[in-house]
Scaffold this motif. Structure first.
Motif, PDB file in Angstrom:
ATOM      1  N   SER A  17       0.821  -1.099   0.074  1.00 32.36           N
ATOM      2  CA  SER A  17      -0.076   0.042   0.221  1.00 32.36           C
ATOM      3  C   SER A  17       0.830   1.436   0.003  1.00 32.36           C
ATOM      4  O   SER A  17       1.937   1.343   0.696  1.00 32.36           O
ATOM      5  CB  SER A  17      -0.867  -0.059   1.178  1.00 32.36           C
ATOM      6  N   ARG A  50      -2.086  -1.786 -10.011  1.00 35.47           N
ATOM      7  CA  ARG A  50      -3.064  -1.045  -8.948  1.00 35.47           C
ATOM      8  C   ARG A  50      -4.330  -1.759  -9.123  1.00 35.47           C
ATOM      9  O   ARG A  50      -5.144  -1.519 -10.090  1.00 35.47           O
ATOM     10  CB  ARG A  50      -2.902   0.369  -9.305  1.00 35.47           C
ATOM     11  N   HIS A  51      -5.433  -1.810  -7.807  1.00 32.01           N
ATOM     12  CA  HIS A  51      -6.531  -2.116  -7.819  1.00 32.01           C
ATOM     13  C   HIS A  51      -7.116  -1.676  -6.437  1.00 32.01           C
ATOM     14  O   HIS A  51      -6.339  -1.279  -5.716  1.00 32.01           O
ATOM     15  CB  HIS A  51      -6.893  -3.570  -8.001  1.00 32.01           C
ATOM     16  N   ALA A  52      -8.359  -1.826  -6.544  1.00 31.59           N
ATOM     17  CA  ALA A  52      -9.065  -1.208  -5.246  1.00 31.59           C
ATOM     18  C   ALA A  52      -8.578  -1.778  -3.944  1.00 31.59           C
ATOM     19  O   ALA A  52      -8.511  -1.086  -2.999  1.00 31.59           O
ATOM     20  CB  ALA A  52     -10.596  -1.328  -5.294  1.00 31.59           C
ATOM     21  N   ARG A  53      -8.106  -3.010  -3.898  1.00 36.13           N
ATOM     22  CA  ARG A  53      -7.773  -3.559  -2.708  1.00 36.13           C
ATOM     23  C   ARG A  53      -6.170  -3.315  -2.267  1.00 36.13           C
ATOM     24  O   ARG A  53      -5.800  -3.803  -1.117  1.00 36.13           O
ATOM     25  CB  ARG A  53      -8.021  -4.992  -2.558  1.00 36.13           C
ATOM     26  N   GLY A  54      -5.465  -2.591  -3.102  1.00 32.07           N
ATOM     27  CA  GLY A  54      -3.980  -2.288  -2.870  1.00 32.07           C
ATOM     28  C   GLY A  54      -3.242  -2.640  -4.286  1.00 32.07           C
ATOM     29  O   GLY A  54      -3.848  -2.438  -5.294  1.00 32.07           O
TER      30      GLY A  54
END
Length: 301
Positions: A17, A50-54
């Motif tokens: 993150s 890169r995606h919504a959960r990290g």
């Protein structure tokens, strides 16, 4: 590659993150993001999905993360050894001295140093050329005169004098030499005058040669002179520090000797805190103290 960018990459890969990495590094998320983009541009590759959960490492990112993990482990190990080195002595120490002193006095005593510090590795460089300590051609030097180079810590260890010696067997066969003129009847062994040596030794040899010695044997170092003497080849000009370790030697013309030759230990100012240097210096000083004591005791007995 930029080390700072690699450090930031490692923190991001480890945390998964940008935000968490920023907290660890005390940087804003945007600053971390800029550094990652710059690193990806310099490598011409994508390091994270890169995606919504990290963030998830790409294949290329995994390769780089493996490298930074290995780097971190090595840096941690180095840091630990640096901390340990405040109390321990280990690693390489490059020592330079003359061929004579190194072979005849120092090298035979080094087993005692290794017993005390088994993780110390000595690189012993024996040559008459004066190595440049400030330029780190060696870490520590033992020389037969005070070093003139700047930024060196110097310590006088002892004094040496050049004297005449023969083997007991040679004296038994050829008889005592009672006066300096008798030297004409014997083969004189000495370090050749065209080789680098202390001035006091050369002066003594020149004085002896003024008696027109017809038979000579010259060598370019004192180790060779000693071998000639021990093998009954003649009378040799040798430094007085050899007497304890070679009891078969007999001093000839005891009233004749060279001027005093000072022996100095020197090392760069920047190595003042080196545990390796301190251990070696203390060892040499202790050995010289014991050497002198044994000589005095033998003379008194």
């Amino acid at each position: 590659m930029d080390w700072d960018k690699l450090r930031i990459f490692h923190a991001v890969a480890d945390a998964g993150s940008l935000t968490h990495a920023g907290d660890t590094l005390h940087l804003s998320q945007s600053a971390v993001s800029r550094q990652i983009r710059a690193l990806e541009e310099s490598l011409n590759t994508t390091l994270f999905h890169r995606h919504a959960r990290g963030l998830i490492l790409t294949e290329q990112g995994e390769l780089l993360f493996d490298a930074t993990k290995a780097m971190n482990k090595r840096l941690d190990a180095a840091s630990a050894r640096i901390r340990d080195s405040e109390e321990e002595v280990f690693g390489e120490l490059r020592v330079t001295t003359t061929t004579g002193f190194g072979t005849l006095w120092l090298a035979p005593r080094l087993p005692k140093l290794y017993e005390q510090y088994p993780d110390l590795n000595i690189d012993l460089m024996l040559e008459e050329r004066v190595l440049d300590l400030p330029m780190r051609e060696a870490d520590v030097a033992i020389r037969m005169k005070e070093p003139s180079q700047a930024d060196l810590i110097r310590k006088r260890l002892m004094s040496v004098r050049m004297r005449l010696y023969a083997s007991r067997a040679y004296v038994a066969e050829h008889g005592e030499i009672e006066s300096i003129s008798d030297i004409q009847k014997h083969r004189l062994i000495f370090q050749s005058l065209n080789s680098t040596q202390v001035a006091a030794g050369a002066t003594l040899v020149q004085h002896l040669m003024s008696y027109e010695v017809p038979n000579i044997f010259t060598v370019n170092n004192y180790f060779g002179v000693l071998q000639g003497v021990l093998n009954n080849l003649g009378v040799g000009v040798l430094p007085d520090y050899v007497t304890e370790d070679f009891p078969d030697l007999v001093r000839v013309l005891p009233d004749l000797e060279s001027g005093e030759v000072p022996v100095f230990l020197a090392y760069p100012e920047e190595l003042r805190q080196s545990k390796r240097i301190s251990a070696f210096r203390d060892f040499v000083q202790d050995e010289i103290f014991e050497h002198r004591k044994r000589i005095r005791d033998a003379a008194a007995g």
